[in-house]
Scaffold this motif. Structure first.
Motif, mmCIF file in Angstrom:
data_model
loop_
_atom_site.group_PDB
_atom_site.id
_atom_site.type_symbol
_atom_site.label_atom_id
_atom_site.label_comp_id
_atom_site.label_asym_id
_atom_site.label_seq_id
_atom_site.Cartn_x
_atom_site.Cartn_y
_atom_site.Cartn_z
ATOM 1 N N MET A 51 0.871 -1.377 0.047
ATOM 2 C CA MET A 51 -0.007 0.129 -0.044
ATOM 3 C C MET A 51 0.805 1.314 0.158
ATOM 4 S SD MET A 51 -2.861 -1.238 -0.341
ATOM 5 C CE MET A 51 -3.717 0.585 -0.322
ATOM 6 N N ILE A 53 2.628 2.416 2.436
ATOM 7 C CA ILE A 53 2.706 3.355 3.567
ATOM 8 C C ILE A 53 3.788 3.036 4.053
ATOM 9 C CG2 ILE A 53 1.698 2.783 5.922
ATOM 10 C CD1 ILE A 53 -1.120 2.195 4.689
ATOM 11 N N GLU A 70 2.253 4.144 -5.236
ATOM 12 C CA GLU A 70 1.845 5.488 -4.924
ATOM 13 C C GLU A 70 0.734 5.812 -5.909
ATOM 14 O OE1 GLU A 70 3.491 7.250 -1.888
ATOM 15 O OE2 GLU A 70 1.547 8.243 -1.662
ATOM 16 N N LYS A 73 -2.953 4.167 -5.663
ATOM 17 C CA LYS A 73 -3.655 4.234 -4.526
ATOM 18 C C LYS A 73 -5.216 4.317 -4.776
ATOM 19 C CE LYS A 73 -0.594 5.430 -0.661
ATOM 20 N NZ LYS A 73 -0.172 6.508 0.435
ATOM 21 N N TYR A 78 -8.043 -0.837 0.945
ATOM 22 C CA TYR A 78 -7.481 -1.280 1.870
ATOM 23 C C TYR A 78 -8.161 -1.377 3.289
ATOM 24 C CZ TYR A 78 -3.448 -1.860 5.382
ATOM 25 O OH TYR A 78 -2.849 -1.956 6.566
ATOM 26 N N PRO A 80 -7.158 -2.031 7.122
ATOM 27 C CA PRO A 80 -6.485 -2.376 7.959
ATOM 28 C C PRO A 80 -6.744 -3.385 9.004
ATOM 29 C CG PRO A 80 -6.423 -0.096 7.963
ATOM 30 C CD PRO A 80 -7.842 -0.707 7.087
ATOM 31 N N TYR A 97 -16.903 10.662 2.225
ATOM 32 C CA TYR A 97 -15.332 11.030 2.673
ATOM 33 C C TYR A 97 -14.355 10.168 2.142
ATOM 34 C CZ TYR A 97 -11.425 12.815 5.326
ATOM 35 O OH TYR A 97 -10.324 13.428 5.477
ATOM 36 N N PHE A 98 -14.534 8.955 2.269
ATOM 37 C CA PHE A 98 -13.566 7.968 1.934
ATOM 38 C C PHE A 98 -13.545 7.865 0.427
ATOM 39 C CE2 PHE A 98 -13.467 6.551 6.568
ATOM 40 C CZ PHE A 98 -11.990 7.011 6.721
ATOM 41 N N LEU A 101 -11.774 10.872 -1.226
ATOM 42 C CA LEU A 101 -10.138 10.508 -0.952
ATOM 43 C C LEU A 101 -9.581 9.718 -1.865
ATOM 44 C CD1 LEU A 101 -9.738 10.374 3.107
ATOM 45 C CD2 LEU A 101 -9.204 12.393 1.434
ATOM 46 N N LYS A 102 -10.616 8.728 -2.386
ATOM 47 C CA LYS A 102 -9.960 7.767 -3.404
ATOM 48 C C LYS A 102 -10.106 8.191 -4.684
ATOM 49 C CE LYS A 102 -8.367 4.011 -1.164
ATOM 50 N NZ LYS A 102 -6.815 4.034 -1.402
ATOM 51 N N LYS B 3 -6.714 16.385 -2.320
ATOM 52 C CA LYS B 3 -6.851 15.390 -0.894
ATOM 53 C C LYS B 3 -6.419 16.231 0.433
ATOM 54 C CE LYS B 3 -6.396 11.102 -3.240
ATOM 55 N NZ LYS B 3 -5.529 9.832 -3.364
ATOM 56 N N VAL B 7 -9.217 16.692 3.493
ATOM 57 C CA VAL B 7 -8.643 16.301 4.618
ATOM 58 C C VAL B 7 -9.067 17.755 5.300
ATOM 59 C CG1 VAL B 7 -6.730 15.966 6.425
ATOM 60 C CG2 VAL B 7 -7.262 14.797 4.175
ATOM 61 N N GLU B 310 -4.171 4.190 9.174
ATOM 62 C CA GLU B 310 -3.813 3.447 8.197
ATOM 63 C C GLU B 310 -4.849 3.753 6.907
ATOM 64 O OE1 GLU B 310 -1.821 -0.601 8.308
ATOM 65 O OE2 GLU B 310 -2.754 -0.395 10.406
ATOM 66 N N VAL B 311 -5.959 3.767 7.385
ATOM 67 C CA VAL B 311 -7.139 3.774 6.223
ATOM 68 C C VAL B 311 -6.541 5.040 5.195
ATOM 69 C CG1 VAL B 311 -9.348 3.981 5.490
ATOM 70 C CG2 VAL B 311 -8.868 2.934 7.587
ATOM 71 N N LEU B 312 -6.418 6.272 6.074
ATOM 72 C CA LEU B 312 -6.188 7.530 5.448
ATOM 73 C C LEU B 312 -4.941 7.285 4.672
ATOM 74 C CD1 LEU B 312 -7.111 9.755 8.243
ATOM 75 C CD2 LEU B 312 -8.273 9.476 6.473
ATOM 76 N N LEU B 313 -3.868 6.783 5.250
ATOM 77 C CA LEU B 313 -2.461 6.745 4.449
ATOM 78 C C LEU B 313 -2.688 5.712 3.088
ATOM 79 C CD1 LEU B 313 0.086 6.539 7.448
ATOM 80 C CD2 LEU B 313 -0.549 8.569 6.001
ATOM 81 N N SER B 314 -3.645 4.762 3.173
ATOM 82 C CA SER B 314 -3.740 4.004 2.169
ATOM 83 C C SER B 314 -4.501 4.950 1.021
ATOM 84 C CB SER B 314 -4.699 2.964 2.341
ATOM 85 O OG SER B 314 -6.214 3.148 2.529
ATOM 86 N N SER B 315 -4.668 6.192 1.321
ATOM 87 C CA SER B 315 -5.372 6.991 0.185
ATOM 88 C C SER B 315 -4.536 8.236 0.010
ATOM 89 C CB SER B 315 -6.593 7.504 0.782
ATOM 90 O OG SER B 315 -7.639 6.511 1.042
ATOM 91 N N MET B 316 -3.697 8.575 0.853
ATOM 92 C CA MET B 316 -2.549 9.758 0.524
ATOM 93 C C MET B 316 -1.426 9.703 1.205
ATOM 94 S SD MET B 316 -4.554 12.279 3.142
ATOM 95 C CE MET B 316 -6.070 11.445 3.244
ATOM 96 N N SER B 317 -0.355 10.276 0.832
ATOM 97 C CA SER B 317 0.977 10.070 1.521
ATOM 98 C C SER B 317 0.953 10.760 3.149
ATOM 99 C CB SER B 317 2.029 10.933 0.860
ATOM 100 O OG SER B 317 1.775 12.425 0.962
#
Lengths: 301, 516
Positions: A51, A53, A70, A73, A78, A80, A97-98, A101-102, B3, B7, B310-317
């Motif tokens: 992922m 991360i 990257e 994404k 994902y 977790p 929101y999610f 973000l995608k 993004k 946020v 972790e969920v957020l980091l799977s969508s952005m840096s």
């Protein structure tokens, strides 16, 4: 083979500790792939590297054909192992929101969020706050958040941990549905029986090392035969049988791993009259057996 | 970028939508207003203190009462004149007094006190000042009316007579035991005993009360008796009272302000307010920077404990996540400061009118001065970026607020330094201390804001800002490096040494920390 994800000698160290050691794998598109191993084997670290991360110290990862995960994404989903929700947010807003973000537009995210929530019988919760959800419903909302952007590759880290049997079934159905929709699903678990029921391919990891991988049937078929016996009586008897390499006795049921060439009929003959046998089954060994056998050959620490 | 905005927007809405946020914001102006108006209001609603006097000299109390009467009459004249000027009716005032309002309003205070003396004691020498006919005709009626007016009525009519604060009960027995009892049962606040020969010395003079911390009454009565006794002493030595007054008058220096163009003029209240305005801005800056930096840190730790990272980091840096959080909280902070400034503007525009006061200086001129508002805006943003980035970096390594507390102690101590430095820098805004502090980046916003009234040179503005900006960039960079590792940690928080190593490590290299 059309590959959704490939790992090429991927290594990750935390100081002196090697979490993942030169792991290579190729995961075909459209399958259910299981990352198996005990706690602390390196499953989560591997997933975090997929992922992006975390970044590997050595080796290469290609996600959906691109070495730069990257940039991928938005095409990955994902879930977790550690999951949570914004408690004060409304369920509909959170899912939207999610989705945004995608990379979904606000309108698309809202529309698709509503569709998914309704399909999962959560339609009436759209305008309620997340802290009102029960654990199982919360889990569903998290999965919806993972799937809202219709990802090509979905990674679920220990999706079954902490769930009651009803919700385990719910999650299992989702995974199977995703496969039917042509998605690739990777999930990690330390519960072998779940993987056995669902996975097309598996990879076994222990102490950061890959132990074996391949199609489920092949993995199990290559490991020699075993017999399952449901019985009543003195279990110590099994230890004295010839041609048996391992005894996994649970008290009423035992799994015997046979040396190649051993005739199961011979085993049966030796047992008759000494214990009462309810069932006698010949089959490929369970993943659990395979795992124990494989790990036995790889020294710990 | 999209993004980061998402946020930030979520962060902002979550904060701004809660009632607690607005209650917290409004508490500050309410507390401030309360701090200024509360004491005045309490003073006003306090009941007058009752007291008695045992006069062993046999004459001093009478003289004191005469003085009090003159004083009260002159205050009454002043207030009636004032009411006439402001066109404010005084219900309950006798007609003859009300009709004198115009002439009182046109007479200066000194002459009014002469008129009061003449009204009270028309036979005394030099007190036959030409009284208005209306007043000399109704002299007797006025004195009886005033004598009979109850303390409560007095309070509703007048603001400043002696009876507003202290009421002398003159019809009591001069029996110390009885008075002691009355003091104990709180019928009396206190009583005085005047010695037999107060002109000679204070022998036998006593003040008896259960409350000796509140000495208003003691010093007020002391002033009257001292003045009377002084007059008597001057008379005894054949010194003219006016000569004595002249001898005692102090020499005073008039403060004048020298402007940059060499012009010399009177110091106005506006000048004084302007001189102290930076201190108010520094205080506001300090509160806002630390409130929202702290909000940022708390919020980061909460998100981490919510297990959403972790969920957020799977969508952005991680950097996008940090930037988004910082932006969202910055908007929150701007909303907060903006609300406060609106409160100040609205407060100064409407509150004085509601309370029947006029603001003796021009608030608008201060709020529209770029030396104040523009630098406030800039230093707010830079100060927040500096402190916010430090706190978000530190916050990212902790799993709970409780864990963070151990480290926050020393950090919070550092945060108080700007407040401690506020007074010395206000007093000498171009001094050595002020100059040195201007070049210490964490202190730059507060120090430069504090110096705004005696503006630093343009060169200083540029040099300190460049230094501050460089530190902001450095701390953002260092904090981002800590953040991207710290935010994923779940075990024991790392040591400072370890964090320094993360900062030094090139991106992508593993930190020396085992994941739990």
């Amino acid at each position: 083979m059309d590959v959704a994800l490939s790992l090429d000698r991927v290594t990750k160290k935390f100081g002196d500790y090697t979490a993942v050691n030169a792991v290579s794998a190729a995961i075909p598109r459209g399958c259910i792939y299981g990352f198996l191993g005990p706690n602390g084997a390196g499953k989560t670290t591997t997933i975090r590297m997929i992922m992006s991360i975390l970044y590997p110290d050595a080796g290469e990862i290609q996600v959906l054909g691109s070495p730069n995960s990257e940039s991928m994404k938005n095409r990955l989903g994902y879930l977790p192992e550690e999951k949570g929700l914004y408690k004060k947010m409304k369920v509909g807003d959170l899912v939207t929101y999610f989705g945004q973000l995608k990379g979904l537009s606000g309108r698309d995210a809202r529309k698709r969020g509503r569709e998914l929530l309704e399909r999962w019988n959560l339609g009436e919760w759209i305008d309620k706050k997340c802290d009102a959800l029960s654990k199982g419903m919360g889990q569903k909302v998290q999965i919806i958040s993972t799937l809202i952007h219709d990802p090509e590759l979905v990674i679920l880290d220990e999706p079954f941990s902490g769930l009651d049997p009803v919700n385990v079934e719910v999650v299992r159905d989702v995974v199977l549905q995703m496969k039917r929709d042509g998605k690739t699903v990777i999930f990690s678990t330390h519960v072998m029986s779940q993987a056995e029921q669902m996975c097309d391919y598996i990879m076994l990891i222990n102490d950061g090392n890959k132990i074996l991988d391949g199609p489920m049937a092949e993995v199990r078929g290559s490991a020699g035969g075993s017999v399952i016996i449901e019985y009543e009586g003195d279990g110590t008897l099994f230890d004295r049988l010839p041609g048996v390499t391992r005894v996994n006795d649970a008290g009423k049921e035992v799994e015997l791993t046979l040396v190649e060439g051993t005739d199961p009929q011979d085993i049966l003959a030796r047992l008759i009259g000494k214990i009462s046998i309810r069932r006698f089954d010949m089959r490929a060994p369970s993943l659990h057996e395979i795992f124990i056998r494989a790990v036995g050959g790889v020294p710990h620490g | 970028m999209g993004k980061i905005f998402l946020v930030a927007k979520r962060e902002y809405l979550e904060n701004v939508r809660t009632k607690g946020f607005w209650i917290g914001i409004m508490l500050v102006p309410i507390l401030y207003t309360g701090m200024f108006l509360g004491p005045a209001w309490i003073e006003k609603s306090k009941p007058a203190k009752k007291f008695a006097v045992i006069d062993q000299s046999g004459w001093l109390l009478e003289k004191v009462e005469e003085r009090m009467l003159v004083e009260d009459l002159s205050r009454i004249f002043l207030e009636v004149g004032e009411a006439h000027r402001e066109d404010r009716p005084m219900p309950g005032l006798p007609d003859y007094l009300a009709s004198l309002g115009k002439s009182f309003a046109e007479t200066d205070p000194y002459k009014l006190s002469m008129m009061a003396a003449a009204t009270a004691f028309p036979t005394e020498a030099g007190a036959t000042a030409d009284l208005p006919a209306e007043l000399s005709e109704n002299r007797g009626a006025l004195l009886t009316w005033w004598k009979k007016l109850s303390p409560k009525e007095t309070k509703t009519l007048f603001k400043s007579t002696t009876r507003n604060d202290f009421v002398l009960l003159s019809n009591l027995d001069a029996d110390p035991e009885k008075l002691n009892n009355m003091v104990l049962t709180e019928e009396l606040f206190a009583y005085f005993v005047i010695g037999a020969d107060p002109v000679t010395d204070s022998q036998g003079c006593k003040y008896i009360s259960t409350n000796l911390t509140d000495d208003d009454l003691q010093s007020w009565f002391g002033r009257y008796t001292t003045a009377v006794v002084r007059d008597q002493r001057l008379q005894k030595e054949n010194i003219d009272a006016s000569v004595a007054g002249w001898i005692q008058s102090p020499l005073s220096f008039e403060g004048r302000k020298l402007s940059a163009s060499g012009e010399e003029r009177e110091v106005s209240l506006q000048d004084k307010v302007r001189q102290w305005a930076p201190a108010a801005f520094v205080y506001l800056l300090w509160i806002s920077v630390f409130t929202i930096s702290n909000m940022l840190m708390t919020n980061t730790i909460e998100e981490k404990s919510n297990r959403l990272i972790e969920v957020l980091l799977s969508s952005m840096s991680p950097i996008q996540l940090m930037a988004g959080k910082m932006t969202g909280i910055a908007w929150t902070g701007l909303t907060m400061v903006g609300t406060w400034i609106l409160c100040v503007i609205a407060g100064t525009a409407f509150l004085p009118g509601m309370l029947g006061l006029t603001l003796p200086f021009d608030m608008g001129a201060i709020l529209s001065d770029p030396a104040f508002t523009l630098s406030f805006g800039i230093y707010f943003v830079l100060g927040y970026l500096l402190y916010g980035s430090i706190l978000v970096g530190l916050g990212s390594v902790f799993n709970s607020l409780k864990e963070a507390q151990s480290l926050m102690g020393p950090v919070m101590m550092l945060l108080f330094i700007p407040l401690i430095l506020m007074v010395p820098i206000s007093q000498d805004p171009n001094g050595l201390l002020a100059k040195i502090c201007s070049y210490i980046p964490p202190l730059t916003p507060f120090t430069m804001m504090n110096r705004a009234a005696a503006p630093p040179t343009t060169l200083e503005y540029i040099a300190t800002s460049v230094l501050l900006l460089a530190s902001v960039l450095f701390s953002l960079w260092a904090s981002a490096k800590i953040f991207r590792i710290g935010i994923l940690l779940t075990g024991k928080p790392p040591k400072i040494r370890e964090m320094v190593r993360w900062i030094k490590a090139p991106v992508g290299l593993a930190p020396e920390h085992k994941e739990a």
